[in-house]
Scaffold this motif. Sequence first.
Motif, PDB file in Angstrom:
ATOM      1  N   THR A   1       3.374  26.206  -5.577  1.00  0.00           N
ATOM      2  CA  THR A   1       4.091  25.323  -6.506  1.00  0.00           C
ATOM      3  C   THR A   1       3.318  24.023  -6.717  1.00  0.00           C
ATOM      4  N   PHE A   2       2.796  23.460  -5.633  1.00  0.00           N
ATOM      5  CA  PHE A   2       1.996  22.238  -5.724  1.00  0.00           C
ATOM      6  C   PHE A   2       0.765  22.467  -6.599  1.00  0.00           C
ATOM      7  N   GLY A   3       0.040  23.568  -6.379  1.00  0.00           N
ATOM      8  CA  GLY A   3      -1.136  23.870  -7.168  1.00  0.00           C
ATOM      9  C   GLY A   3      -0.816  24.019  -8.639  1.00  0.00           C
ATOM     10  N   TYR A   4       0.285  24.714  -8.927  1.00  0.00           N
ATOM     11  CA  TYR A   4       0.684  24.923 -10.330  1.00  0.00           C
ATOM     12  C   TYR A   4       1.051  23.602 -11.000  1.00  0.00           C
ATOM     13  N   ARG A   5       1.824  22.769 -10.296  1.00  0.00           N
ATOM     14  CA  ARG A   5       2.263  21.488 -10.874  1.00  0.00           C
ATOM     15  C   ARG A   5       1.077  20.563 -11.148  1.00  0.00           C
ATOM     16  N   ARG A   6       0.134  20.538 -10.230  1.00  0.00           N
ATOM     17  CA  ARG A   6      -1.034  19.668 -10.422  1.00  0.00           C
ATOM     18  C   ARG A   6      -1.938  20.197 -11.536  1.00  0.00           C
ATOM     19  N   TYR A   7      -2.058  21.511 -11.655  1.00  0.00           N
ATOM     20  CA  TYR A   7      -2.885  22.094 -12.708  1.00  0.00           C
ATOM     21  C   TYR A   7      -2.256  21.863 -14.076  1.00  0.00           C
ATOM     22  N   SER A   8      -0.947  22.085 -14.161  1.00  0.00           N
ATOM     23  CA  SER A   8      -0.248  21.961 -15.454  1.00  0.00           C
ATOM     24  C   SER A   8      -0.136  20.504 -15.902  1.00  0.00           C
ATOM     25  N   SER A   9      -0.253  19.545 -14.961  1.00  0.00           N
ATOM     26  CA  SER A   9      -0.124  18.134 -15.332  1.00  0.00           C
ATOM     27  C   SER A   9      -1.448  17.527 -15.785  1.00  0.00           C
ATOM     28  N   ASN A  10      -2.563  18.250 -15.571  1.00  0.00           N
ATOM     29  CA  ASN A  10      -3.877  17.744 -15.958  1.00  0.00           C
ATOM     30  C   ASN A  10      -4.191  18.021 -17.433  1.00  0.00           C
TER      31      ASN A  10
ATOM     32  N   THR B   1       0.836  -1.207   0.000  1.00  0.00           N
ATOM     33  CA  THR B   1       0.000   0.000   0.000  1.00  0.00           C
ATOM     34  C   THR B   1       0.868   1.252   0.000  1.00  0.00           C
ATOM     35  N   ILE B   2       1.880   1.270   0.858  1.00  0.00           N
ATOM     36  CA  ILE B   2       2.773   2.436   0.941  1.00  0.00           C
ATOM     37  C   ILE B   2       3.509   2.644  -0.372  1.00  0.00           C
ATOM     38  N   ILE B   3       3.959   1.553  -0.993  1.00  0.00           N
ATOM     39  CA  ILE B   3       4.671   1.661  -2.278  1.00  0.00           C
ATOM     40  C   ILE B   3       3.762   2.263  -3.343  1.00  0.00           C
ATOM     41  N   ARG B   4       2.498   1.802  -3.393  1.00  0.00           N
ATOM     42  CA  ARG B   4       1.550   2.350  -4.370  1.00  0.00           C
ATOM     43  C   ARG B   4       1.314   3.843  -4.129  1.00  0.00           C
ATOM     44  N   LEU B   5       1.181   4.229  -2.877  1.00  0.00           N
ATOM     45  CA  LEU B   5       0.935   5.629  -2.556  1.00  0.00           C
ATOM     46  C   LEU B   5       2.135   6.509  -2.914  1.00  0.00           C
ATOM     47  N   LEU B   6       3.329   6.013  -2.626  1.00  0.00           N
ATOM     48  CA  LEU B   6       4.528   6.800  -2.918  1.00  0.00           C
ATOM     49  C   LEU B   6       4.763   6.956  -4.420  1.00  0.00           C
ATOM     50  N   LYS B   7       4.271   6.005  -5.209  1.00  0.00           N
ATOM     51  CA  LYS B   7       4.396   6.109  -6.664  1.00  0.00           C
ATOM     52  C   LYS B   7       3.391   7.097  -7.261  1.00  0.00           C
ATOM     53  N   ASN B   8       2.379   7.446  -6.487  1.00  0.00           N
ATOM     54  CA  ASN B   8       1.343   8.385  -6.932  1.00  0.00           C
ATOM     55  C   ASN B   8       1.824   9.799  -6.680  1.00  0.00           C
ATOM     56  N   ILE B   9       2.198  10.509  -7.751  1.00  0.00           N
ATOM     57  CA  ILE B   9       2.798  11.825  -7.600  1.00  0.00           C
ATOM     58  C   ILE B   9       1.841  12.837  -6.988  1.00  0.00           C
ATOM     59  N   ASP B  10       0.544  12.752  -7.324  1.00  0.00           N
ATOM     60  CA  ASP B  10      -0.439  13.665  -6.736  1.00  0.00           C
ATOM     61  C   ASP B  10      -0.487  13.484  -5.218  1.00  0.00           C
ATOM     62  N   TYR B  11      -0.475  12.225  -4.806  1.00  0.00           N
ATOM     63  CA  TYR B  11      -0.537  11.938  -3.376  1.00  0.00           C
ATOM     64  C   TYR B  11       0.765  12.346  -2.680  1.00  0.00           C
ATOM     65  N   ARG B  12       1.872  11.956  -3.259  1.00  0.00           N
ATOM     66  CA  ARG B  12       3.179  12.225  -2.646  1.00  0.00           C
ATOM     67  C   ARG B  12       3.404  13.715  -2.424  1.00  0.00           C
ATOM     68  N   GLU B  13       3.157  14.500  -3.472  1.00  0.00           N
ATOM     69  CA  GLU B  13       3.349  15.944  -3.347  1.00  0.00           C
ATOM     70  C   GLU B  13       2.248  16.576  -2.496  1.00  0.00           C
ATOM     71  N   GLY B  14       1.051  15.943  -2.481  1.00  0.00           N
ATOM     72  CA  GLY B  14      -0.040  16.450  -1.661  1.00  0.00           C
ATOM     73  C   GLY B  14       0.289  16.371  -0.175  1.00  0.00           C
ATOM     74  N   VAL B  15       0.920  15.273   0.246  1.00  0.00           N
ATOM     75  CA  VAL B  15       1.319  15.125   1.651  1.00  0.00           C
ATOM     76  C   VAL B  15       2.327  16.220   2.024  1.00  0.00           C
ATOM     77  N   ILE B  16       3.293  16.462   1.141  1.00  0.00           N
ATOM     78  CA  ILE B  16       4.298  17.501   1.403  1.00  0.00           C
ATOM     79  C   ILE B  16       3.623  18.870   1.507  1.00  0.00           C
ATOM     80  N   ALA B  17       2.717  19.161   0.575  1.00  0.00           N
ATOM     81  CA  ALA B  17       2.002  20.438   0.597  1.00  0.00           C
ATOM     82  C   ALA B  17       1.183  20.583   1.879  1.00  0.00           C
ATOM     83  N   GLN B  18       0.599  19.472   2.332  1.00  0.00           N
ATOM     84  CA  GLN B  18      -0.227  19.525   3.539  1.00  0.00           C
ATOM     85  C   GLN B  18       0.613  19.811   4.785  1.00  0.00           C
ATOM     86  N   VAL B  19       1.835  19.259   4.832  1.00  0.00           N
ATOM     87  CA  VAL B  19       2.746  19.544   5.941  1.00  0.00           C
ATOM     88  C   VAL B  19       2.981  21.048   6.046  1.00  0.00           C
TER      89      VAL B  19
END
Length: 446
Positions: free
Chosen positions: A437-446, A257-275
């Motif tokens: 930066t997180f918002g921009y990266r997620r918007y530009s990747s969609n 489960t952790i490996i799948r989550l860490l491979k998900n860039i939206d999730y990975r960067e979302g956790v960092i942004a939330q911190v």
Amino acid sequence: MMTNNVGVDQLKQQEKEIKKKEEKVIEKKYLIPFILISSLFALWGFANDITNPMVSAFETVMEISTFKASLIQFAFYGGYFTMALPAAILIKKYSYKKVILFGLGLYAVGCLLFIPAAQYQIFGFFLVSLYILTFGLAFLETTANPLILSLGSPKTATRRLNFAQSFNPIGSITGMFVAQQFILSKLHSAEKAADGSLLYSTLSAVEKEGVRMHDLLVIRDPYALLGIVVVCMLVIIAVTKIPQTSKKDENFNIKETIIRLLKNIDYREGVIAQVFYVGAQIMCWTFIIKYAENLGYSKADAQSLNIVAMVIFLSCRFIATYLMKYINTALLLMFFAIGGISTMSITIFIGGDIGLYALVATSAFMSLMFPTIYGIALDKVGNDSEFGAAGLVMAIVGGALMPPLQGKIIDQEVIMGMSAVNFSFILPLICFIVIATFGYRRYSSN
């Protein structure tokens, strides 16, 4: 021919009904569970924002440094970090309802521990009480957020979470009001002489002992009453049917489960942004009192500004939820983060009352951030949502780590010729840059 037309009309009508149902934010069958679970958002909002001003209160009452007083936030938000993962594991083993009841039990115990903590007058005892209290909050947040997301169509999940999160600042405003009217304004240790100095510092050791006992009882009472309210809420939920929309999984693999989550860039960067977001929020709301006191405001008056900030936060949460119907959520997040960068710059470099008002206005831009980052991060995690939610709740550790760091900066008094209080808000400024930066990266990747 007529029969075929009728069939087509019926099919179209069914499609319209299905579409309408999918677009509905809250379905009727989920209304009562939604109301009850949303009330939990208000309950932990109350705990959060009655506690933020306690940094200033304990600093005065216990005569400790800003850094040491900030350990209140370390204990409070450290509890989230400690218990989020166990909460996610329990969700996989048991039901949402059982985990919620367990969380409410811990919440009540933490509140009621304020009674012996005040009696013994030990700062560390208060820290332990808050730590246990937030064990309960970690269970509630880890459970409530994905549960709200699941109560209806996935298409309206982020809007539904934003709406539920709107109850959080209602609890926060109530907590702030209680802190102002029933704690800060009642503290004898905060009384000032005509020259602005604290009268408390001029008292003898015996006199200070009496004042300290009085003030710690003033701090104790709202938490004890809160514990009773939480017990009542526990009973109500215990007798109410709560949907278990996720499937129990006795054989889930944590590592995979952790490996799948860490491979998900939206999730990975979302956790960092939330911190960084939680760190920014707690720093702004904790030290608005310190910023105002530096300009000559009393603790109670400074807390009034915190209440204004929360009213702005609440109002803009509803506005942001509405705007999401028309503007991409990641793009809106980026715009709001840029707004936070602007107000923080004014708070740091212009200062004075204008800087204070900018600090208050920052709440408008923070209003949509937590649920929006949360929704973006969990958007594509599928069956890992409960575990993903735990990671996002663990991200609340930003609120544990950053306020003591800001307190340490404030204790320096002057940095590079600037008031250390003003300079300390460089930390929230950096946080908003990360979020933008997180918002921009997620918007530009969609």
